[in-house]
Design a protein around this motif. Structure first.
Motif, PDB file in Angstrom:
ATOM      1  N   LEU A 371       0.846  -1.185   0.000  1.00 50.28           N
ATOM      2  CA  LEU A 371       0.000   0.000   0.000  1.00 50.28           C
ATOM      3  C   LEU A 371       0.884   1.238   0.000  1.00 50.28           C
ATOM      4  O   LEU A 371       1.901   1.296   0.694  1.00 50.28           O
ATOM      5  CB  LEU A 371      -0.913   0.010   1.220  1.00 50.28           C
ATOM      6  N   ALA A 372       0.508   2.226  -0.800  1.00 50.11           N
ATOM      7  CA  ALA A 372       1.272   3.472  -0.847  1.00 50.11           C
ATOM      8  C   ALA A 372       0.321   4.640  -1.058  1.00 50.11           C
ATOM      9  O   ALA A 372      -0.803   4.475  -1.544  1.00 50.11           O
ATOM     10  CB  ALA A 372       2.308   3.433  -1.976  1.00 50.11           C
ATOM     11  N   CYS A 373       0.785   5.826  -0.677  1.00 52.76           N
ATOM     12  CA  CYS A 373       0.074   7.061  -0.981  1.00 52.76           C
ATOM     13  C   CYS A 373       1.057   7.980  -1.679  1.00 52.76           C
ATOM     14  O   CYS A 373       2.148   8.251  -1.153  1.00 52.76           O
ATOM     15  CB  CYS A 373      -0.479   7.712   0.282  1.00 52.76           C
ATOM     16  N   ARG A 385      -2.954  10.261  -4.017  1.00 50.21           N
ATOM     17  CA  ARG A 385      -3.572   9.082  -4.620  1.00 50.21           C
ATOM     18  C   ARG A 385      -3.137   7.841  -3.864  1.00 50.21           C
ATOM     19  O   ARG A 385      -1.943   7.628  -3.658  1.00 50.21           O
ATOM     20  CB  ARG A 385      -3.195   8.937  -6.086  1.00 50.21           C
ATOM     21  N   MET A 386      -4.114   7.048  -3.443  1.00 49.86           N
ATOM     22  CA  MET A 386      -3.817   5.773  -2.810  1.00 49.86           C
ATOM     23  C   MET A 386      -3.546   4.746  -3.904  1.00 49.86           C
ATOM     24  O   MET A 386      -4.301   4.641  -4.874  1.00 49.86           O
ATOM     25  CB  MET A 386      -4.992   5.317  -1.953  1.00 49.86           C
ATOM     26  N   VAL A 387      -2.492   3.951  -3.711  1.00 45.77           N
ATOM     27  CA  VAL A 387      -2.082   2.982  -4.726  1.00 45.77           C
ATOM     28  C   VAL A 387      -1.823   1.641  -4.053  1.00 45.77           C
ATOM     29  O   VAL A 387      -1.118   1.575  -3.037  1.00 45.77           O
ATOM     30  CB  VAL A 387      -0.804   3.448  -5.462  1.00 45.77           C
ATOM     31  N   LEU A 388      -2.389   0.588  -4.610  1.00 48.97           N
ATOM     32  CA  LEU A 388      -2.118  -0.771  -4.152  1.00 48.97           C
ATOM     33  C   LEU A 388      -1.089  -1.363  -5.089  1.00 48.97           C
ATOM     34  O   LEU A 388      -1.390  -1.694  -6.235  1.00 48.97           O
ATOM     35  CB  LEU A 388      -3.387  -1.617  -4.145  1.00 48.97           C
ATOM     36  N   GLY A 389       0.157  -1.448  -4.624  1.00 48.89           N
ATOM     37  CA  GLY A 389       1.243  -1.902  -5.478  1.00 48.89           C
ATOM     38  C   GLY A 389       1.440  -0.929  -6.623  1.00 48.89           C
ATOM     39  O   GLY A 389       1.473   0.276  -6.451  1.00 48.89           O
TER      40      GLY A 389
END
Length: 449
Positions: A371-373, A385-389
């Motif tokens: 998980l990253a922002c 933006r929230m990013v899954l991988g």
């Protein structure tokens, strides 16, 4: 149907449509009385309506069951919260030798063990899936020293579940059923998909171009069960709320009143958007009112809310079957707190101007496992933006943020609640960010946003 319920039903229908949520069920416990409202369908392909008995994945609210079963075993004298877990799992391998020696059960239940927390380890659906996943924990980097930092951790609860099944010599799913679900009469709560298939259940949906479509996947593996794998109905969720608010059970309560209270008692400061953590339970505020809550998100396919106001013996739970539940659920919770309990609305916070040069100090990718922002500067504003991988296709769209504190931002469109707190090192450089309960390390963006 009471007038308030009629009003909420109209809003639920409207909000679900706006958020592209195919089906949603709301349960409210207030004044000892239960109310259930439903809208939409469990599956857009079959169009079967949802109701109070439809099973949904409750996601991370499952962690409250994991914590409760661990404390039930502690009452039996089979484990102690402050002993190193290596005493129960002598073959445990972790990346950091010191952490292996010092991490306790309490660290796991308060999201402070320090090893990487947002990783899915798929080891199949056999009874040894959880054990096989924990055998791979030596690949998880020790991001923070044990006990030093709160950072929401799914892998920590997987390890807690493994400790429980080892000391009880019982598969985790069987243990939760025997120690918690059966004593509370929660017959519509279960972990295994082949049990769910025989019941009326909701399937998860992806949303593309505003339209939901069935996702032909469960969304997580069996090993993730202690962190987020429970399926449940809204009626069973109200039984769980009633037990924790009042101690009421069909038969002998599965844990004592003192243990029940200990699960909610604050243990340490948490990371934004929470204030404190108990033993799994998360504590926040609605204005001056203290809430004890959880909720969950299963791969943006099924999203839930579970919020209680202990001072009023009030609870509301919202179960949904698409990513739009992240928008729908908080609206329902706020409406119930303000219109049923009578709490004042949370007010918008004033925003603070920031120059483009200063905004650049915050730009970057803040990572916590898969998980990253990502924060970028666009046209003089900061966007998140929230990013899954690296899977941008299934990630929600970017949104503009505004500063509501020195290093704190909220969605520009809704500044009532802060969403991210940036953290600085001793030299004053932004090096970490708290979001979604995670404490994430900053990386530089390696691609164009």
């Amino acid at each position: 149907m009471p007038k308030a319920s009629q009003e909420l039903q109209v809003l639920l229908d409207q909000w679900a449509a706006e958020a592209a949520v195919p089906g949603a069920v709301v349960g409210v416990l207030h004044g000892g009385e239960e109310s259930v409202l439903a809208t939409g369908v469990s599956n857009v392909d079959t169009a079967l309506p949802v109701d109070g008995d439809t099973l949904f994945m409750i996601g991370s609210t499952s962690k409250t069951f994991t914590a409760a079963v661990v404390l039930a075993l502690a009452e039996d004298g089979l484990l102690a919260l402050d002993k190193p877990i290596v005493e129960y799992l002598p073959d445990l391998r972790l990346a950091d030798p010191l952490a292996r020696k010092t991490i306790t059960v309490r660290h796991l239940l308060t999201h402070s063990a320090g090893f990487l927390g947002d990783v899915d380890i798929d080891t199949g659906w056999g009874t040894g899936a959880l054990a096989a996943a924990v055998e791979q924990f030596d690949v998880l980097p020790q991001v923070f020293p044990a006990g030093a930092v709160f950072s929401y951790s799914n892998t920590g609860f997987m390890l807690a579940g493994r400790v429980a099944e080892v000391v009880a010599d019982t598969p985790f799913e069987d243990l939760v059923r025997a120690r918690l679900l059966e004593p509370l009469g929660m017959d519509d709560s279960m972990f295994l998909p082949w049990e769910v298939l025989t019941r009326r259940h909701a399937v998860g949906h992806t949303v593309r171009e505003g339209l939901p479509a069935v996702a032909h996947t469960v969304g997580l593996s069996r090993a993730a069960g202690p962190a987020g794998g429970l399926w449940s109905s809204v009626r069973d969720q109200l039984s769980w709320a009633r037990f924790f608010l009042t101690g009421q059970a069909n038969g002998t309560p599965p844990i004592s009143d003192s243990t029940r209270a200990a699960l909610w008692r604050p243990q340490r400061r948490a990371a934004l958007g929470f204030e404190e953590v108990g033993l799994s339970w998360l504590r926040t505020r609605h204005g001056d009112a203290e809430l004890v809550r959880h909720g969950g998100n299963v791969s943006n396919l099924q999203v839930s809310e579970f919020v209680t106001l202990p001072s009023e013996e009030f609870a509301v739970t919202v179960l949904t079957n698409s990513a739009g539940g992240s928008e729908l659920g908080p609206k329902v919770v706020d409406w119930c707190l303000e219109n049923l309990v009578g709490l004042p609305p949370v007010e918008s916070q004033p925003t603070l101007p920031r120059s483009p040069e200063r905004l650049a100090h915050y730009a970057g990718r803040y990572e916590t496992g898969e998980l990253a922002c990502e924060f970028t500067v666009r046209d003089g504003s900061l966007w998140a933006r929230m990013v899954l991988g690296e899977n941008l296709a299934d990630s929600p769209p970017a949104f503009e943020v505004a500063f509501v504190g020195e290093d704190v931002v909220a969605r520009a469109a809704d500044t009532r609640r802060p969403g991210t707190r940036f953290l600085r090192d001793e030299q004053g450089q932004v090096v970490m960010a708290e979001f979604g309960g995670r404490t994430a390390l900053r990386r530089q963006l390696t691609r164009s946003s």
